[in-house]
Design an enzyme around this catalytic site. Structure first.
Site, PDB file in Angstrom:
ATOM      1  N   HIS A   1      -1.756  45.404  64.457  1.00 57.21           N
ATOM      2  CA  HIS A   1      -3.053  45.472  63.780  1.00 57.21           C
ATOM      3  C   HIS A   1      -3.830  46.750  64.079  1.00 57.21           C
ATOM      4  CE1 HIS A   1      -6.187  44.515  66.919  1.00 57.21           C
ATOM      5  NE2 HIS A   1      -5.109  44.112  67.568  1.00 57.21           N
TER       6      HIS A   1
ATOM      7  N   CYS B   1     -11.606  43.664  73.736  1.00 54.90           N
ATOM      8  CA  CYS B   1     -11.166  42.528  74.556  1.00 54.90           C
ATOM      9  C   CYS B   1     -12.108  42.229  75.717  1.00 54.90           C
ATOM     10  CB  CYS B   1      -9.755  42.785  75.088  1.00 54.90           C
ATOM     11  SG  CYS B   1      -8.491  42.834  73.801  1.00 54.90           S
TER      12      CYS B   1
ATOM     13  N   SER C   1      -1.489  42.346  73.543  1.00 60.30           N
ATOM     14  CA  SER C   1      -1.796  41.858  74.887  1.00 60.30           C
ATOM     15  C   SER C   1      -0.658  41.006  75.434  1.00 60.30           C
ATOM     16  CB  SER C   1      -3.102  41.048  74.878  1.00 60.30           C
ATOM     17  OG  SER C   1      -4.210  41.886  74.616  1.00 60.30           O
TER      18      SER C   1
END
Length: 370
Positions: A197, A319, A70
């Site tokens: 990740h 998210c 992000s």
């Protein structure tokens, strides 16, 4: 638990854990420190950067490390857009992008930039007529993900790149979902973002690709790390872990993709009467990804029933889970707000087995026949 939420995150592999531990023990010094151990750490940082660049077929000085995918999206977009103020302030994206992209564009609106959202087709593909109609003389930047996390449709990057470059518009792509799973030709974009990740490496590491010929204007001033892109000491052990995982992912990509496509088709054939696919099918779809509408169910309730049965699935981008508003990405495809509530996401990973697939199908059938 049988895990089918690999688009949200992945478990660290033994390879990544080993590389992380060895680097944390042996190269613990700050790469910016001028003493011997610092210089040694700096050499290893360059070594990992070069290995990553080799896999991506780019120059090593085009790679920047950040604190997350992000953050990589935010810094790549803002740093490039700010460098283009002399040319114009009209920028483009779609409503199917990851929340970190959409929030970045909302921020840029508050800074005086003019944002337009290009339409997408019901399949999730960018509407080329809409893109052409949206471009203006002062359009300078466009961000379109290679594949949106909720929809899974792979964009035709070749066509997008040709159109944008013919109008001298810089092209950024969020490639978090595609890295190591599909072919990504970075020569077609000016910038891209990745996340460790999603590829069995640690959380807290993002990567920016920025073509060396482009100037960027840093979001923060007087920054000395990562060529001025961001402050903060880099996480060298995480970079080491990501490096080995990226190399491994590229070595098995074709084999793993073929396996996942077989499972996609098998699941859809077994559940055809009870679910419908969101977006499109292979080969225009991420091979490990199924976005589904579960007929007659709330996706949230269906996910909870699956969890009780020992099955982990997703209901959208991690998210934005917990928000009460319908997904902007799914609404952009033309679904009603009520229908969007039926959405679930099933994503496979390298550890997924045939037994996991059988368990998923049987669990779905059991819940759906209640």
């Amino acid at each position: 638990m049988h895990y089918f939420d690999y688009s949200s995150t992945t478990p660290m592999s033994e390879r990544a854990l080993k590389a992380y531990q060895e680097c944390a023990i042996k190269q613990f010094a700050n790469p910016m420190s001028p003493h011997t151990l610092g210089v040694h750490a700096e050499w290893h940082l360059l070594h990992y950067r070069e290995r990553i660049a080799k896999q991506l077929n780019v120059e090593h000085n085009a790679i920047y490390f950040t604190g997350s995918g992000s953050e990589a999206n935010f810094l790549a977009i803002v740093s490039l857009v700010r460098s283009l103020d002399h040319k114009g302030k009209h920028i483009l994206t779609t409503k199917t992008e990851h929340p970190s992209i959409l929030s970045t564009f909302l921020y840029l609106q508050t800074q005086g930039y003019d944002v337009d959202y290009v339409d997408v087709l019901p399949t999730g593909e960018v509407s080329i007529p809409s893109l052409l109609a949206t471009i203006r003389e002062d359009t300078v930047f466009c961000s379109v993900a290679i594949a949106a996390s909720e929809i899974g449709t792979i964009q035709n990057v070749h066509i997008l790149s040709e159109i944008l470059r013919s109008h001298d518009i810089l092209f950024h792509s969020d490639c978090v979902q595609g890295l190591g799973k599909i072919n990504i030709d970075l020569s077609l974009v000016d910038a891209a973002s990745f996340s460790a990740h999603k590829l069995y490496a640690p959380k807290g590491l993002g990567i920016i690709y920025l073509a060396p010929e482009h100037y960027f204007k840093p979001f923060l001033h007087a920054v000395t790390h990562e060529y001025g892109m961001r402050p903060g000491t880099v996480d060298l052990p995480a970079i080491a872990a990501f490096t080995v995982e990226l190399e491994h992912a590229f070595s098995i990509r074709k084999t793993l993709s073929d396996r996942h496509i077989r499972w996609q088709r098998f699941i859809l054939s077994q559940l055809a009467q009870d679910v419908s696919i969101v977006g499109t099918t292979v080969p225009k779809r991420l091979p490990f990804h199924l976005g589904l509408m579960v007929h007659g169910w709330s996706g949230q309730q269906f996910m909870l029933e699956c969890s009780r049965a020992g099955l982990c699935i997703g209901i959208g981008s991690a998210c934005q889970v917990g928000q009460t508003k319908p997904s902007k990405a799914l609404l952009a495809l033309g679904y009603t707000a009520e229908y969007v509530q039926q959405y679930i996401r099933v994503t496979f990973g390298e550890p997924t087995t045939s037994e996991d697939i059988s368990f998923l199908i049987q669990t779905f059938k059991t819940i759906l026949t209640r």
